[in-house]
Design an enzyme around this catalytic site. Structure first.
Site, PDB file in Angstrom:
ATOM      1  N   LYS A   1      -8.546   5.706  -1.678  1.00 19.21           N
ATOM      2  CA  LYS A   1      -8.709   7.096  -2.112  1.00 19.21           C
ATOM      3  C   LYS A   1      -9.514   7.136  -3.418  1.00 19.21           C
ATOM      4  CE  LYS A   1      -5.854  11.078  -3.359  1.00 19.21           C
ATOM      5  NZ  LYS A   1      -4.522  11.667  -3.357  1.00 19.21           N
TER       6      LYS A   1
ATOM      7  N   GLU B   1      -6.824  -4.484  -6.366  1.00 25.43           N
ATOM      8  CA  GLU B   1      -6.677  -5.405  -5.231  1.00 25.43           C
ATOM      9  C   GLU B   1      -7.737  -5.123  -4.161  1.00 25.43           C
ATOM     10  OE1 GLU B   1      -4.248  -3.612  -6.689  1.00 25.43           O
ATOM     11  OE2 GLU B   1      -2.271  -4.488  -6.344  1.00 25.43           O
TER      12      GLU B   1
ATOM     13  N   GLY C   1      -1.737   9.499  -0.958  1.00 22.89           N
ATOM     14  CA  GLY C   1      -1.990   8.214  -0.294  1.00 22.89           C
ATOM     15  C   GLY C   1      -1.008   7.929   0.835  1.00 22.89           C
ATOM     16  N   ARG C   2       0.284   8.103   0.563  1.00 21.05           N
ATOM     17  CA  ARG C   2       1.300   7.771   1.581  1.00 21.05           C
ATOM     18  C   ARG C   2       1.401   8.834   2.676  1.00 21.05           C
ATOM     19  NH1 ARG C   2       2.939   8.672  -3.333  1.00 21.05           N
ATOM     20  NH2 ARG C   2       4.422  10.303  -3.885  1.00 21.05           N
TER      21      ARG C   2
ATOM     22  N   GLU D   1       8.578   5.803  -2.829  1.00 15.55           N
ATOM     23  CA  GLU D   1       7.526   6.221  -3.755  1.00 15.55           C
ATOM     24  C   GLU D   1       7.602   7.733  -3.975  1.00 15.55           C
ATOM     25  OE1 GLU D   1       3.859   3.822  -3.564  1.00 15.55           O
ATOM     26  OE2 GLU D   1       2.846   5.739  -3.446  1.00 15.55           O
TER      27      GLU D   1
ATOM     28  N   HIS E   1      21.407 -10.389  14.221  1.00 15.57           N
ATOM     29  CA  HIS E   1      21.723 -11.811  14.085  1.00 15.57           C
ATOM     30  C   HIS E   1      21.500 -12.270  12.650  1.00 15.57           C
ATOM     31  CE1 HIS E   1      22.080 -12.177  18.444  1.00 15.57           C
ATOM     32  NE2 HIS E   1      21.216 -11.184  18.412  1.00 15.57           N
TER      33      HIS E   1
ATOM     34  N   LYS F   1      -0.950  -0.449 -11.914  1.00 16.02           N
ATOM     35  CA  LYS F   1      -2.401  -0.648 -11.809  1.00 16.02           C
ATOM     36  C   LYS F   1      -2.987  -0.969 -13.193  1.00 16.02           C
ATOM     37  CE  LYS F   1      -3.127   2.161  -7.651  1.00 16.02           C
ATOM     38  NZ  LYS F   1      -3.892   3.163  -6.948  1.00 16.02           N
TER      39      LYS F   1
HETATM   40  C1  G6Q Z   1       0.398   6.286  -2.254  1.00 17.41           C
HETATM   41  C2  G6Q Z   1       0.180   5.602  -3.502  1.00 17.41           C
HETATM   42  C3  G6Q Z   1      -0.405   4.218  -3.383  1.00 17.41           C
HETATM   43  C4  G6Q Z   1      -1.882   4.208  -3.048  1.00 17.41           C
HETATM   44  C5  G6Q Z   1      -2.418   2.803  -3.286  1.00 17.41           C
HETATM   45  C6  G6Q Z   1      -3.875   2.682  -2.944  1.00 17.41           C
HETATM   46  O1  G6Q Z   1       0.822   7.408  -2.172  1.00 17.41           O
HETATM   47  O2  G6Q Z   1      -0.514   6.377  -4.387  1.00 17.41           O
HETATM   48  O3  G6Q Z   1       0.289   3.453  -2.434  1.00 17.41           O
HETATM   49  O4  G6Q Z   1      -2.092   4.602  -1.731  1.00 17.41           O
HETATM   50  O5  G6Q Z   1      -2.205   2.437  -4.611  1.00 17.41           O
HETATM   51  O6  G6Q Z   1      -4.632   3.587  -3.678  1.00 17.41           O
HETATM   52  P1  G6Q Z   1      -6.139   3.836  -3.309  1.00 17.41           P
HETATM   53  O7  G6Q Z   1      -6.188   4.411  -1.944  1.00 17.41           O
HETATM   54  O8  G6Q Z   1      -6.657   4.772  -4.344  1.00 17.41           O
HETATM   55  O9  G6Q Z   1      -6.823   2.494  -3.359  1.00 17.41           O
END
Ligand code: G6Q
Length: 558
Positions: free
Chosen positions: A216, A222, A276-277, A362, A393, A521
């Site tokens: 996003k 990463e 994002g989620r 989150e 199990h 981050k």
């Molecule tokens: C989701 C969070 C988090 C995010 C990641 C990746 O709601 O904000 O999980 O999706 O940190 O972020 P980017 O899509 O900006 O790389």
């Protein structure tokens, strides 16, 4: 020895919001109930405490609830403003107050042409335009008409993203495995651990690989490191002018995508009003659309929309996301249950617990109210789980005989998509048996009879009895899907999204920011520069002696 009741709640009226007090009083009564007896006393209990919506069936009868409990819980939901905030969310108000943003992922799954306004502007045309872009591109990849730099079709797609830009596509692609096109392999690269990229790339050919850089912000450390590493790997084989055929981006950050060197015509946009989620419904779903085709992707959206329609229109008493939220809230708030198990009895749903872990923890792992006050009540429990029947199990022992109260959501699919009917029957039998066993337990009389039948003597029976008794009285929900299809997966995810929303309203927190993620981050970025062996040790940041010591050891070893 009598079977213990639920831990009787203590009434902490000084920290409880006044609206919670009637339920807190009621919980003291409910803590004395035995689920076995609730079933024995009411032959209609299953019918009364279950419902169908949007093709899902929800059985919540194995909970410590009666008519009064439900009336009090729904009254609380009304008093906390579930209905008004729900309507505010759907109508594009900026309910994400700390980021001053609307929360409109529901618009992404509304039927084409639906009128949805954000700050006075219609958004549906923009949404449809991106869907068309996804449709065209996914068709090109699937039909083999998108050619890599040697003229060959794409066989492997690597989605590079993390968190919300990884878990949704990874989970849904696994869940829709039977709908996926043969010959196209999807890979999900999220971890900054170089072992993961090494393992994925070592099996691939650059000429037939497509990378989707999904971020996003297009700044996440990463993802950017992995994206640059993938680019370097590709350039060992192809030329810079070939990159456009092998790298596409999904992002809200056009400038950063351009700077990375991705052709903007190969950028799939989304918007800051999609968290994002909650972004699997947006262009972040591109890998899914490639795997299952645009028609199935649209079916998935339609499933989400069917649950939205139910959530918006059904009265709270008959509203599946509301009831799912209220049953979880009941144990978290009044009986101290600190975790909640998600147990999907379907191999293709194996990533669902991780997906819901992010969605719930989150969103609702917060300690401040929407108006900035410290929260005086517990918020989200720990969400965990894995696909059944494996867990039986391993950790189910603790559910049956451990000391904690852990509510469970069992999720089962009635019709299998494989030709092994015996396995499917056994899977369902295990699922239903676990919810029954957790609820019923096994009392002293039953254990005694069992041991007598095995011809144990009285002394042996006395010694074994305490170990063989199961207290039971453990709550669970069961969700049934007729079949695992793009549509039903859409309804299931939307169900949990709205559950999370309702619980956030009950706790009066903002479910749509994630400042804890943002902190991580920033911190990792600082230490990264100190791990650079060319930097002067210990001068860039003042750390505690533990962090300094760990950095020093890593610098020596690297
Ligand atoms: C989701 C969070 C988090 C995010 C990641 C990746 O709601 O904000 O999980 O999706 O940190 O972020 P980017 O899509 O900006 O790389």
């Amino acid at each position: 020895m009598t079977e213990p009741n639920l831990n009787a709640p203590t009434l902490q009226s000084e920290t409880l919001p006044p609206q919670f007090l009637p339920l807190a009083q009621h919980a003291i009564q409910a803590s004395k109930w035995q689920l076995r007896e609730l079933f024995a006393d009411d032959a209609n209990r299953f019918n009364k405490f279950s419902l169908d919506a949007a093709g899902l069936f929800f059985d919540f009868s194995k909970n410590h609830i009666n008519d009064e409990t439900l009336a009090l819980l729904t009254e609380l939901a009304r008093a906390r403003g579930v209905e008004s905030l729900r309507d505010a969310m759907f109508s594009g108000e900026h309910i994400n107050v700390t980021e001053d943003r609307a929360v409109l992922h529901t618009a992404l799954r509304a039927p084409a042409g639906a009128s949805i306004k954000l700050d006075g502007q219609e958004v549906s045309a923009d949404i449809e335009a991106v869907l068309q872009q996804i449709s065209k591109f996914s068709h090109q990849i699937r039909s083999g008409s998108w050619h890599g730099y040697t003229g060959k079709s794409i066989t492997d797609i690597v989605n590079i993203g993390i968190g919300g830009s990884d878990l949704g596509p990874a989970m849904t692609c696994a869940a829709m495995r039977p709908f996926s096109q043969d010959g196209l392999r999807l890979h999900f690269l999220s971890n900054v651990d170089g072992h993961e990229i090494d393992a994925i790339l070592s099996g691939l050919s650059a000429a037939t690989t497509l990378f989707i850089i999904a971020s996003k912000t297009f700044t996440t450390q990463e993802t950017m490191l992995n994206a640059h590493a993938a680019r370097r790997w590709f350039l060992q084989y192809g030329q810079t002018q070939d990159l456009a055929k092998h790298f596409v981006a999904v992002s809200t950050n056009t400038a950063a995508v351009k700077e990375f060197g991705i052709d903007i015509t190969n950028m799939f946009p989304f918007w800051d009003w999609v968290g994002g989620r909650y972004s699997i419904w947006s262009a972040i779903g591109l890998p899914l659309a490639i795997a299952v085709g645009i028609d199935n992707f649209r079916e998935f959206l339609a499933g989400g929309h069917a649950m939205d329609t139910h959530f918006r229109n059904a009265p709270l008493e008959k509203n599946m996301p509301v009831l799912l939220a209220l049953t979880g809230f009941w144990y978290r708030q009044f009986f101290g249950s600190a975790s909640h198990l998600i147990a999907p009895y379907h191999h293709d749903l194996q990533l669902l617990p991780s997906y819901l872990q992010q969605l719930e923890m989150e969103s609702n792992g917060k300690r401040t109210t929407r108006d900035g006050q410290p929260l005086t009540i517990p918020s989200a429990p720990v969400i965990w789980g894995s696909a059944g029947s494996n867990g039986q199990h391993a950790y189910f022992q603790l559910l049956h005989q451990g000391t904690d109260l852990i509510p469970v959501d069992f999720i089962a699919v009635l019709k299998a998509a494989h030709p092994y009917p015996d396995q499917h029957k056994a899977l369902l039998a295990n699922c239903f048996a676990q919810s029954e066993a957790l609820m019923r337990g096994k009392n002293e009389a039953e254990v005694k009879t069992e041991l007598q039948e095995k011809k144990l003597n009285a002394q042996q029976i006395d010694a074994l009895l305490p170990h063989r008794v199961f207290p039971g009285n453990k709550p669970s929900n069961t969700l049934l899907l007729e079949k695992l299809t793009p549509f039903s997966i859409g309804t299931l995810i939307a169900l949990y999204e709205h559950k999370v929303f309702v619980q956030g309203v009950l706790w009066n927190i903002n479910s749509f920011d994630q400042w804890g993620v943002e902190l991580g981050k920033v911190l990792a970025g600082r230490i990264l520069s100190e791990l650079d062996t060319n930097s002067v040790p210990g001068v860039s940041e003042n750390h505690d002696s533990s962090t300094t010591g760990l950095i020093a050891r890593a610098r020596i070893a690297m």
